[in-house]
Design an enzyme around this catalytic site. Structure first.
Site, PDB file in Angstrom:
ATOM      1  CB  CYS A 184      -0.872  -0.050   1.256  1.00 39.97           C
ATOM      2  SG  CYS A 184      -1.484   1.522   1.807  1.00 39.97           S
ATOM      3  CD  GLU A 185       0.153   5.085  -4.259  1.00 36.85           C
ATOM      4  OE1 GLU A 185       1.004   4.702  -5.071  1.00 36.85           O
ATOM      5  OE2 GLU A 185      -0.730   5.904  -4.547  1.00 36.85           O
ATOM      6  CG  HIS A 186      -2.408   5.769   0.790  1.00 34.91           C
ATOM      7  ND1 HIS A 186      -3.677   5.369   0.498  1.00 34.91           N
ATOM      8  CD2 HIS A 186      -2.054   6.645  -0.176  1.00 34.91           C
ATOM      9  CE1 HIS A 186      -4.100   5.974  -0.599  1.00 34.91           C
ATOM     10  NE2 HIS A 186      -3.122   6.753  -1.031  1.00 34.91           N
ATOM     11  CG  HIS A 187      -1.101   3.251   5.730  1.00 33.89           C
ATOM     12  ND1 HIS A 187      -2.218   3.239   4.925  1.00 33.89           N
ATOM     13  CD2 HIS A 187      -1.358   4.124   6.738  1.00 33.89           C
ATOM     14  CE1 HIS A 187      -3.121   4.074   5.433  1.00 33.89           C
ATOM     15  NE2 HIS A 187      -2.631   4.622   6.526  1.00 33.89           N
ATOM     16  CD  GLN A 217      -7.822  -4.285  -4.265  1.00 30.13           C
ATOM     17  OE1 GLN A 217      -7.615  -4.187  -3.054  1.00 30.13           O
ATOM     18  NE2 GLN A 217      -8.804  -5.014  -4.759  1.00 30.13           N
ATOM     19  CG  HIS A 238      -5.932  -2.864   1.294  1.00 33.58           C
ATOM     20  ND1 HIS A 238      -5.218  -1.945   0.570  1.00 33.58           N
ATOM     21  CD2 HIS A 238      -6.705  -3.534   0.397  1.00 33.58           C
ATOM     22  CE1 HIS A 238      -5.543  -2.038  -0.706  1.00 33.58           C
ATOM     23  NE2 HIS A 238      -6.444  -2.999  -0.839  1.00 33.58           N
ATOM     24  CB  CYS A 272      -3.119   0.151   5.823  1.00 30.95           C
ATOM     25  SG  CYS A 272      -4.188   0.218   4.373  1.00 30.95           S
TER      26      CYS A 272
HETATM   27  N1  LIG Z   1      -8.649   3.700  -2.822  1.00 30.52           N
HETATM   28  C1  LIG Z   1      -7.689   3.085  -2.134  1.00 30.52           C
HETATM   29  N2  LIG Z   1      -7.451   3.484  -0.875  1.00 30.52           N
HETATM   30  C2  LIG Z   1      -6.493   2.837  -0.197  1.00 30.52           C
HETATM   31  C3  LIG Z   1      -5.738   1.795  -0.725  1.00 30.52           C
HETATM   32  N3  LIG Z   1      -4.859   1.366   0.227  1.00 30.52           N
HETATM   33  C4  LIG Z   1      -5.089   2.136   1.301  1.00 30.52           C
HETATM   34  N4  LIG Z   1      -6.065   3.046   1.069  1.00 30.52           N
HETATM   35  C5  LIG Z   1      -6.699   4.067   1.910  1.00 30.52           C
HETATM   36  O1  LIG Z   1      -5.939   5.256   1.896  1.00 30.52           O
HETATM   37  C6  LIG Z   1      -6.525   6.094   2.875  1.00 30.52           C
HETATM   38  C7  LIG Z   1      -5.486   7.010   3.470  1.00 30.52           C
HETATM   39  O2  LIG Z   1      -6.203   7.846   4.325  1.00 30.52           O
HETATM   40  P1  LIG Z   1      -5.562   8.953   5.262  1.00 30.52           P
HETATM   41  O3  LIG Z   1      -6.686   9.601   6.038  1.00 30.52           O
HETATM   42  O4  LIG Z   1      -4.656   9.829   4.461  1.00 30.52           O
HETATM   43  O5  LIG Z   1      -4.617   8.092   6.205  1.00 30.52           O
HETATM   44  P2  LIG Z   1      -4.877   7.540   7.676  1.00 30.52           P
HETATM   45  O6  LIG Z   1      -5.045   8.692   8.626  1.00 30.52           O
HETATM   46  O7  LIG Z   1      -3.784   6.585   8.022  1.00 30.52           O
HETATM   47  O8  LIG Z   1      -6.280   6.814   7.491  1.00 30.52           O
HETATM   48  P3  LIG Z   1      -6.920   5.522   8.203  1.00 30.52           P
HETATM   49  O9  LIG Z   1      -6.420   4.318   7.462  1.00 30.52           O
HETATM   50  O10 LIG Z   1      -8.420   5.716   8.032  1.00 30.52           O
HETATM   51  O11 LIG Z   1      -6.464   5.535   9.647  1.00 30.52           O
HETATM   52  C8  LIG Z   1      -7.187   5.140   3.873  1.00 30.52           C
HETATM   53  O12 LIG Z   1      -8.581   5.317   3.761  1.00 30.52           O
HETATM   54  C9  LIG Z   1      -6.804   3.744   3.356  1.00 30.52           C
HETATM   55  O13 LIG Z   1      -7.784   2.747   3.615  1.00 30.52           O
HETATM   56  C10 LIG Z   1      -6.013   1.402  -2.059  1.00 30.52           C
HETATM   57  O14 LIG Z   1      -5.398   0.499  -2.645  1.00 30.52           O
HETATM   58  N5  LIG Z   1      -7.004   2.072  -2.711  1.00 30.52           N
HETATM   59 ZN   LIG Z   2      -2.673   1.643   3.443  1.00 35.04          ZN
END
Ligand SMILES: Nc1nc2c(ncn2[C@@H]2O[C@H](COP(=O)(O)OP(=O)(O)OP(=O)(O)O)[C@@H](O)[C@H]2O)c(=O)[nH]1
Ligand SMILES: [Zn+2]
Length: 188
Positions: free
Chosen positions: A78-81, A120, A148, A150
């Site tokens: 996951c590129e966010h986490h 994804q 996921h 995360c």
């Molecule tokens: N659309 C999409 N979202 C993703 C994917 N992987 C992770 N995410 C989402 O990316 C979002 C990042 O949200 P942020 O609010 O910036 O980060 P955060 O504070 O860590 O959010 P939470 O996960 O809700 O605690 C989250 O809702 C994740 O579930 C993916 O492959 N596709």
């Molecule tokens: Zn994530």
């Protein structure tokens, strides 16, 4: 395409260990920056690849029906986490022009595109698009289902929840019957 700079990763991991108050010199951790650097080189190896090259393996075969490789397991990040998302991809195409590719090459495409920081949705779309581009088939369909971490191990903490994404191109987009055939084949 850039190669992974392992020295930079080692330095960064050392800083993370220090930042969480750990002793990076203790026995269990002293090789960790190097291990993580090697691991990142492995799990992000797709960044240095063009997934399309795998599809240069083609055979002449007058098959104009659907070909499905289902349940292809993958691990992506996951590129966010920067934690894994793990699941299965189902890939189908309908060849055109008497050209089919090696079955393993479809799995290699999934693997290559998964081994990058990903979303994804993008993983799903890129698999479909590279197959369309390289094989020029009558159509492509991709379904990806994944958990996921995360969403499981942190944050909202919903282990077991699955995200399902799809991308359909060509005949799979135009014909509900073709889509239904694909869906029935991946269900069994
Ligand atoms: N659309 C999409 N979202 C993703 C994917 N992987 C992770 N995410 C989402 O990316 C979002 C990042 O949200 P942020 O609010 O910036 O980060 P955060 O504070 O860590 O959010 P939470 O996960 O809700 O605690 C989250 O809702 C994740 O579930 C993916 O492959 N596709
Ligand atoms: Zn994530």
């Amino acid at each position: 395409m850039q190669l992974i700079e392992q020295a930079k990763i080692r330095e960064a991991v050392l800083m993370i260990l220090e930042a969480i108050g750990e002793d990076p010199e203790r026995e269990g951790l002293k090789d960790t920056p190097d291990r993580v650097a090697r691991m990142y080189a492995e799990i992000f190896s797709g960044l240095a690849e063009d997934a399309g090259v795998y599809l240069e393996c083609v055979f002449t075969e007058e098959h104009e029906e659907m070909i499905v490789v289902k349940d292809i397991p993958f691990y992506s990040t996951c590129e966010h986490h920067l934690v894994p998302f793990i699941g299965k991809a189902h890939v189908a195409y309908i060849p055109a022009g008497g050209k089919v590719t090696g079955l393993s090459k479809l799995a290699r495409v999934v693997e290559s595109i998964a081994r990058r920081p990903q979303l994804q949705e993008r993983l799903t779309r890129e698999i479909a698009d590279v197959i369309m581009k390289k094989l020029n088939p009558q159509g492509v369909a991709v379904v990806v289902e994944a958990e996921h971490l995360c969403m499981s191990m942190r944050g909202i903490k919903k282990p077991g929840s699955k995200t399902v994404t799809s991308a359909v191109r060509g005949l799979f987009r135009k014909s509900a019957k073709t889509r239904a055939e694909f869906l029935s084949l991946i269900k069994t």
